[in-house]
Design a protein around this motif. Structure first.
Motif, PDB file in Angstrom:
ATOM      1  N   LEU A  25       0.732  -0.646  -0.078  1.00 47.09           N
ATOM      2  CA  LEU A  25       0.020  -0.074   0.505  1.00 47.09           C
ATOM      3  C   LEU A  25       0.893   1.287   0.202  1.00 47.09           C
ATOM      4  CD1 LEU A  25      -2.855  -1.062   3.057  1.00 47.09           C
ATOM      5  CD2 LEU A  25      -2.788  -1.740   0.326  1.00 47.09           C
ATOM      6  N   THR A  26       2.482   0.737  -0.258  1.00 48.27           N
ATOM      7  CA  THR A  26       2.843   2.050   0.162  1.00 48.27           C
ATOM      8  C   THR A  26       2.962   3.265  -1.619  1.00 48.27           C
ATOM      9  OG1 THR A  26       5.154   1.427   1.610  1.00 48.27           O
ATOM     10  CG2 THR A  26       5.216   3.112   0.970  1.00 48.27           C
ATOM     11  N   LEU A 141      -7.993  -8.027  -5.123  1.00 43.97           N
ATOM     12  CA  LEU A 141      -7.224  -9.767  -3.937  1.00 43.97           C
ATOM     13  C   LEU A 141      -6.770  -9.874  -2.641  1.00 43.97           C
ATOM     14  CD1 LEU A 141      -4.019 -11.534  -6.720  1.00 43.97           C
ATOM     15  CD2 LEU A 141      -4.312 -11.350  -3.908  1.00 43.97           C
ATOM     16  N   GLY A 142      -7.265 -10.404  -1.550  1.00 41.43           N
ATOM     17  CA  GLY A 142      -6.986 -10.646  -0.763  1.00 41.43           C
ATOM     18  C   GLY A 142      -8.150  -9.518   0.333  1.00 41.43           C
ATOM     19  N   GLY A 143      -7.275  -8.550   0.838  1.00 43.17           N
ATOM     20  CA  GLY A 143      -7.306  -7.918   1.608  1.00 43.17           C
ATOM     21  C   GLY A 143      -6.274  -6.716   2.276  1.00 43.17           C
ATOM     22  N   ARG A 144      -6.126  -7.641   2.720  1.00 48.76           N
ATOM     23  CA  ARG A 144      -5.559  -6.434   3.672  1.00 48.76           C
ATOM     24  C   ARG A 144      -3.764  -5.381   2.841  1.00 48.76           C
ATOM     25  NH1 ARG A 144       0.635  -7.728   5.976  1.00 48.76           N
ATOM     26  NH2 ARG A 144       0.603  -9.164   4.132  1.00 48.76           N
ATOM     27  N   LEU A 145      -3.620  -6.299   1.791  1.00 46.05           N
ATOM     28  CA  LEU A 145      -2.698  -5.207   1.055  1.00 46.05           C
ATOM     29  C   LEU A 145      -3.300  -4.659  -0.175  1.00 46.05           C
ATOM     30  CD1 LEU A 145       0.571  -7.491   1.869  1.00 46.05           C
ATOM     31  CD2 LEU A 145       0.063  -5.053   2.770  1.00 46.05           C
ATOM     32  N   ASP A 146      -5.072  -5.205  -0.286  1.00 44.66           N
ATOM     33  CA  ASP A 146      -4.734  -4.649  -1.485  1.00 44.66           C
ATOM     34  C   ASP A 146      -5.522  -3.462  -1.813  1.00 44.66           C
ATOM     35  OD1 ASP A 146      -6.957  -6.185  -4.115  1.00 44.66           O
ATOM     36  OD2 ASP A 146      -7.780  -4.122  -3.161  1.00 44.66           O
ATOM     37  N   GLN A 166      -3.436 -19.017  -3.773  1.00 42.30           N
ATOM     38  CA  GLN A 166      -2.248 -19.539  -2.856  1.00 42.30           C
ATOM     39  C   GLN A 166      -0.608 -18.726  -3.185  1.00 42.30           C
ATOM     40  OE1 GLN A 166      -4.474 -21.031  -4.000  1.00 42.30           O
ATOM     41  NE2 GLN A 166      -4.770 -23.360  -3.299  1.00 42.30           N
ATOM     42  N   ASN A 167      -0.154 -17.902  -3.892  1.00 40.33           N
ATOM     43  CA  ASN A 167       1.216 -17.525  -4.101  1.00 40.33           C
ATOM     44  C   ASN A 167       1.071 -15.958  -3.156  1.00 40.33           C
ATOM     45  OD1 ASN A 167       2.347 -19.805  -5.442  1.00 40.33           O
ATOM     46  ND2 ASN A 167       1.668 -18.680  -7.622  1.00 40.33           N
ATOM     47  N   PHE A 168       0.058 -15.690  -2.881  1.00 41.73           N
ATOM     48  CA  PHE A 168      -0.266 -13.976  -2.363  1.00 41.73           C
ATOM     49  C   PHE A 168      -0.587 -14.676  -0.807  1.00 41.73           C
ATOM     50  CE2 PHE A 168      -0.012 -13.409  -7.005  1.00 41.73           C
ATOM     51  CZ  PHE A 168       0.928 -12.113  -7.238  1.00 41.73           C
ATOM     52  N   LEU A 169      -1.666 -15.262  -0.890  1.00 41.62           N
ATOM     53  CA  LEU A 169      -2.188 -15.567   0.817  1.00 41.62           C
ATOM     54  C   LEU A 169      -2.032 -16.653   1.189  1.00 41.62           C
ATOM     55  CD1 LEU A 169      -5.598 -14.099  -1.370  1.00 41.62           C
ATOM     56  CD2 LEU A 169      -4.197 -12.939  -0.527  1.00 41.62           C
ATOM     57  N   ALA A 181      -9.636 -10.346   6.412  1.00 37.32           N
ATOM     58  CA  ALA A 181     -10.019  -9.745   7.325  1.00 37.32           C
ATOM     59  C   ALA A 181      -9.013  -8.693   7.584  1.00 37.32           C
ATOM     60  CB  ALA A 181      -9.368 -10.333   8.675  1.00 37.32           C
ATOM     61  N   GLY A 182      -8.100  -8.110   6.633  1.00 40.01           N
ATOM     62  CA  GLY A 182      -7.107  -6.735   6.670  1.00 40.01           C
ATOM     63  C   GLY A 182      -8.331  -5.341   6.308  1.00 40.01           C
ATOM     64  N   ILE A 183      -8.999  -5.883   5.916  1.00 39.46           N
ATOM     65  CA  ILE A 183      -9.964  -5.120   5.482  1.00 39.46           C
ATOM     66  C   ILE A 183     -10.537  -4.432   6.386  1.00 39.46           C
ATOM     67  CG2 ILE A 183     -10.174  -5.853   3.390  1.00 39.46           C
ATOM     68  CD1 ILE A 183     -12.791  -6.175   3.739  1.00 39.46           C
TER      69      ILE A 183
END
Length: 418
Positions: A25-26, A141-146, A166-169, A181-183
């Motif tokens: 997210l940076t 894709l995913g949540g925390r780092l999307d 799976q390669n990312f999550l 849950a990162g959202i």
């Protein structure tokens, strides 16, 4: 000269050094701040393995029926890029997207952004300029780092949790659950459409003080022959069945209603608007019946969780004389899991490669199907040829299902819907 939207998209597919996916997210936060993207309206962020697009459709159509101006970000698209950015349930035009891309280009300086990051920033930039009353943002894709997680949601929804990407999550449900849950945000409704949720999701919600709502625990629904009832943040009986086909759509609709009830102080919605929105919601390619006699179904399911749902949905359809699959899948997907769930639901398989770098070629696709003890397989040069052959071979009471990937469905949707 000003780029057209097509030229912009072709540029974005290759512009970022790490390709289309680069989690983090940076970079995007820096550009967001430079663009002064600070939405003041309520934001609902929708994540999950499957069901995100349908849940966004229910939310968007209900809020629109209630008279609100609605901005909706979804992905991927099936027919054209513009589907990803919608105002009042209608895709925005090329000019608005190009103008947003140009503003992003100025703001980013030497910061590199991915295709999806451009997409996300453009959507929120357009929504902010249009002064929408509510933004509905689907996680890519995913949540925390999307990319959408740079915005703080007033309510979050996780529709389902299963293995994919799976390669990312990560390669366990607990790892995937943590990423999704990162959202969640502190002191904010966090709605989960899976019961039980992964323990990591429960733990993260408790750790940050999110207000976790779990389906069939904190909110419930009951399905009747022609109606259904919802109880939770709202209590409504005798709702019409959702327009979107598939038994799992009740779960998606319930998540949407729990979110709407959670935000009823900021965005009050009448029961009539809810009923109207449920009946008007559309979402291309989600167990979409596009033809009868023979029945033709489009389904973008591309992972084992979606395959199990597709198999369950067949049980609610009339018995077909012959069941035909038009199928292809990307090489990085769990094809064994998909085929294992669906191999007994089809009599004949019409397969073809997808013409893209991640597509599985015919040789490997055939080998995988044979390993899963699937016979009666016909191979074609492309998906459109496979579908045309299936349609030619099918009789009135047969059923053809096109599935396996968004790309598979897109090729047929362009023939049938565009």
């Amino acid at each position: 000269m000003q780029k057209t939207l097509s030229q912009w998209l072709a540029h974005l597919e290759t512009a970022h050094s790490n390709g289309l996916i680069d989690m983090g997210l940076t970079r995007i936060t820096q550009v967001k701040n430079a663009m002064q993207l600070t939405p003041t309206c309520p934001i609902i962020i929708v994540g999950g393995t499957n069901g995100k697009g349908s849940t966004c459709a229910f939310l968007s159509h209900i809020y629109r029926a209630a008279g609100y101006t609605v901005g909706t970000l979804t992905s991927p698209h099936l027919l054209r890029f513009n589907e990803r950015i919608a105002l009042n349930c209608q895709a925005v035009d090329d000019a608005k997207i190009v103008a947003a891309f140009e503003r992003i280009e100025v703001a980013r300086g030497d910061i590199s952004l991915t295709y999806f990051e451009f997409n996300t920033l453009a959507a929120v930039d357009i929504f902010q300029r249009e002064n929408v009353d509510v933004m509905i943002l689907e996680v890519g894709l995913g949540g925390r780092l999307d990319a959408v997680n740079i915005f703080d949601a007033d309510c979050t929804i996780i529709t389902s949790v299963d293995l994919d990407h799976q390669n990312f999550l990560g390669d366990t449900i607990e790892q995937v659950g943590y990423e999704k849950a990162g959202i969640f945000r502190a002191h904010t409704p966090a709605i989960c459409g899976q019961n039980p949720p992964p323990q990591t999701m429960i733990n993260y919600a408790a750790e940050i003080g999110a207000d976790l709502h779990i389906v069939q625990h904190d909110f419930t629904y009951q399905i009747h022959e022609n109606t259904w009832d919802f109880s939770g943040s709202l209590n409504i009986q005798s709702l019409p069945h959702p327009a979107l086909h598939g038994s799992y759509q009740f779960n998606n609709a319930a998540c949407a209603l729990q979110a709407i009830g959670s935000l009823k102080t900021q965005l009050p919605v009448s029961t009539n608007a809810i009923a109207q929105g449920l009946q008007s919601a559309t979402n291309i390619g989600r167990f979409q019946i596009v033809q009868q006699n023979p029945m033709v179904i489009l389904d973008v399911g591309h992972n084992p969780h979606a395959a199990r749902a597709l198999s369950d949905n067949f049980k609610n359809l009339p018995t077909a004389t012959k069941r035909i699959a038009v199928f292809s899948i990307l090489a990085d997907k769990d094809i064994d899991g998909v085929l294992g769930s669906l191999k007994n639901d089809f009599d004949d398989w019409y397969i073809a490669p997808l013409d893209m770098p991640r597509g599985m070629n015919s040789t490997d696709l055939l080998a995988k199907m044979q390993q899963n003890n699937i016979s009666s397989i016909k191979i074609f040069q492309n998906i459109q040829a496979a579908y045309q052959a299936a349609l030619s071979d099918a009789q009135e009471h047969d059923r053809i299902t096109i599935f396996g990937s968004f790309h598979t469905v897109s090729e047929i949707a362009q023939m049938l819907i565009a």
